[in-house]
Design an enzyme around this catalytic site. Sequence first.
Site, mmCIF file in Angstrom:
data_model
loop_
_atom_site.group_PDB
_atom_site.id
_atom_site.type_symbol
_atom_site.label_atom_id
_atom_site.label_comp_id
_atom_site.label_asym_id
_atom_site.label_seq_id
_atom_site.Cartn_x
_atom_site.Cartn_y
_atom_site.Cartn_z
ATOM 1 N N HIS A 70 -9.057 -42.814 41.163
ATOM 2 C CA HIS A 70 -10.125 -43.751 40.785
ATOM 3 C C HIS A 70 -10.094 -44.126 39.292
ATOM 4 O O HIS A 70 -10.163 -45.298 38.922
ATOM 5 C CB HIS A 70 -11.512 -43.174 41.095
ATOM 6 C CG HIS A 70 -11.672 -42.662 42.496
ATOM 7 N ND1 HIS A 70 -11.016 -43.200 43.565
ATOM 8 C CD2 HIS A 70 -12.428 -41.655 43.003
ATOM 9 C CE1 HIS A 70 -11.350 -42.550 44.669
ATOM 10 N NE2 HIS A 70 -12.206 -41.604 44.355
ATOM 11 N N ARG A 98 -9.308 -32.967 68.659
ATOM 12 C CA ARG A 98 -9.159 -31.814 69.544
ATOM 13 C C ARG A 98 -10.550 -31.395 70.032
ATOM 14 O O ARG A 98 -11.085 -30.373 69.629
ATOM 15 C CB ARG A 98 -8.507 -30.691 68.751
ATOM 16 C CG ARG A 98 -7.811 -29.667 69.617
ATOM 17 C CD ARG A 98 -7.082 -28.700 68.775
ATOM 18 N NE ARG A 98 -7.935 -28.254 67.661
ATOM 19 C CZ ARG A 98 -7.515 -27.514 66.652
ATOM 20 N NH1 ARG A 98 -6.274 -27.178 66.560
ATOM 21 N NH2 ARG A 98 -8.339 -27.127 65.694
ATOM 22 N N LYS A 145 -6.571 -40.548 50.226
ATOM 23 C CA LYS A 145 -6.119 -39.560 49.261
ATOM 24 C C LYS A 145 -6.528 -38.163 49.738
ATOM 25 O O LYS A 145 -7.444 -38.084 50.559
ATOM 26 C CB LYS A 145 -6.684 -39.866 47.894
ATOM 27 C CG LYS A 145 -8.170 -39.610 47.824
ATOM 28 C CD LYS A 145 -8.644 -39.812 46.431
ATOM 29 C CE LYS A 145 -10.060 -39.421 46.320
ATOM 30 N NZ LYS A 145 -10.414 -38.041 46.523
ATOM 31 N N GLU A 162 -20.957 -36.991 38.281
ATOM 32 C CA GLU A 162 -21.714 -36.774 39.516
ATOM 33 C C GLU A 162 -22.706 -35.653 39.278
ATOM 34 O O GLU A 162 -22.403 -34.696 38.560
ATOM 35 C CB GLU A 162 -20.767 -36.396 40.654
ATOM 36 C CG GLU A 162 -19.809 -37.501 41.013
ATOM 37 C CD GLU A 162 -18.935 -37.105 42.186
ATOM 38 O OE1 GLU A 162 -19.268 -37.465 43.322
ATOM 39 O OE2 GLU A 162 -17.932 -36.418 41.965
HETATM 40 C C1 BG6 Z 1 -14.179 -39.109 46.271
HETATM 41 C C2 BG6 Z 1 -14.039 -37.702 45.777
HETATM 42 O O1 BG6 Z 1 -12.966 -39.782 46.186
HETATM 43 O O2 BG6 Z 1 -15.148 -39.799 45.521
HETATM 44 C C3 BG6 Z 1 -15.374 -36.989 45.761
HETATM 45 O O3 BG6 Z 1 -13.134 -36.993 46.595
HETATM 46 C C4 BG6 Z 1 -16.411 -37.808 45.060
HETATM 47 O O4 BG6 Z 1 -15.254 -35.707 45.173
HETATM 48 C C5 BG6 Z 1 -16.434 -39.237 45.598
HETATM 49 O O5 BG6 Z 1 -17.677 -37.193 45.249
HETATM 50 C C6 BG6 Z 1 -17.395 -40.099 44.826
HETATM 51 O O6 BG6 Z 1 -17.431 -41.365 45.369
HETATM 52 P P1 BG6 Z 1 -18.564 -42.386 44.941
HETATM 53 O O7 BG6 Z 1 -18.215 -43.644 45.647
HETATM 54 O O8 BG6 Z 1 -19.870 -41.775 45.376
HETATM 55 O O9 BG6 Z 1 -18.486 -42.495 43.464
#
Ligand code: BG6
Length: 506
Positions: free
Chosen positions: A260, A61, A168, A236
């Site tokens: 994951h 949009r 997702k 993280e």
């Molecule tokens: C995503 C999540 O699927 O994966 C995020 O929604 C997360 O919250 C991310 O930060 C991490 O991905 P990667 O590949 O950096 O481990």
Amino acid sequence: MVGNPLRDPQDRRLPRIAGPCGMVLFGVTGDLSRKKVMPAIYDLANRGLLPPGFSLVGFARRDWAHQDFAQIVHDSVRQHARTEFREEVWQQLAEGFRFVPGDFSDDLAFEGLRRTIEELDVVRGTGGNHAFYLSIPPRFFGEVVQQLQEHGLVDHREGSWRRVVVEKPFGHDLESARELNDIIGQVFPSGSVFRIDHYLGKETVQNILAMRFANAMFEPLWNANYVDHVQITMAEDIGIGGRAGYYDGIGAARDVIQNHLMQLMALVAMEEPPSFDAENLRQEKLKVLSSVSLPNRLDLHTARGQYAPGWAGGIKVPGYLEEDGIPRTSTTETFAAIRLDIDNRRWAGVPFYLRAGKRLGRRVTEVAVVFKGAPHLPFAKAATEDLTQNAFVIRVQPDEGLTVRFGSKVPGTAMEIRDVSMDFAYGGSFTEASPEAYERLILDVLLGDPPLFPRHEEVELSWRILDPILNHWARKGRPDAYESGTWGPHSADLMLARDGRTWRRP
Ligand code: BG6
């Protein structure tokens, strides 16, 4: 993925290059499109894996002309692409860019989209083959797929294809996942639906299969006779950044454990499939997921936390409740740890501990298979005081590789045994850098190669496992606070201590 030569005569060493096709991207202004999808498309083009006439249509949009869209893609590529920028590759790719302005309820816009695709089939030779990438919140999936259907965008000529790619979250519980699946399933047959779980696109995740099933030395130990427990960690160091709107109310378990981490667990625990085609792989993953049981006492065997202010990378950072866009009363968890058991012969009595969190000590994803102690230690007690359990650690990221931890004699005149480790690092063994997960997955969508995409049944089973835990937490009120930059709440340590174990500090 590795093919069985008896079933698949194609020589997999030849590059897998997509045939004539295009992609329509919904949600072009979103984070994911700009940071992952657009750069991955450029990287694929740069590696020569896209057809010369590949076309990318942006739909949003926005009052943009084609050039404005091209500029957005350009900026995202310059900022986030993995491979070097080459003007000639860019120019050829950008010739196939189109932009269609409109919102999801706008019939005229979808008519415009149909005409654009038809035009591309003529001028770029895309052959009627188009993937619709829904990089948009799931609440819009229904409207968009219905519009695609109503405007004849799902119909295709014999020999050409239409596919839909969804990101997702696939629902927020079992019921909503089913609803979402029904909505998409009314328009696209299941073989044309590609659900992205980007962890499956990671080299190190696919390597779990290679490591387990291409070698003789791991599999004999890979069972309850030798394994004490398995720890799967996705830590993280970042907070939620600008994603308050997405994250709040979702939390760590729905965000990454349901998808994951459960996929990692399934790959680590499953039996060897007869081949790595989608059907066989899925069958084995389904068997594992349907054998999972929850501990009786969810209060003792799960933990959840929410980050409080603290330090990250030497910088003072706010707590979750101080982040922009987060209600001060939010009970969303930013850390989750759960214990799962797999009730089959291979894994009886071997807990799988899954944990994920934001603002932890450092960014690391790993799977650690921790072994039982040697049945007998013929040494003086003092000699083995520093010996811990053997472990086999799959380092998913960063510092991708594998570590084996075992005991060794410390050089000297006395017998003293201490942990040492043996490492395999991708950087040291391969000269080629690993592609980004999205490169692999987008290529697979365009090739129609489904093994790396979870099927709906897997999604359902993961929700079936998680729902009781989420309901339990919802009744409990606030998650425990943990200081940013630490390894999560004390309750997570207690959870393992009750089982006589400790979390790894990677
Ligand atoms: C995503 C999540 O699927 O994966 C995020 O929604 C997360 O919250 C991310 O930060 C991490 O991905 P990667 O590949 O950096 O481990």
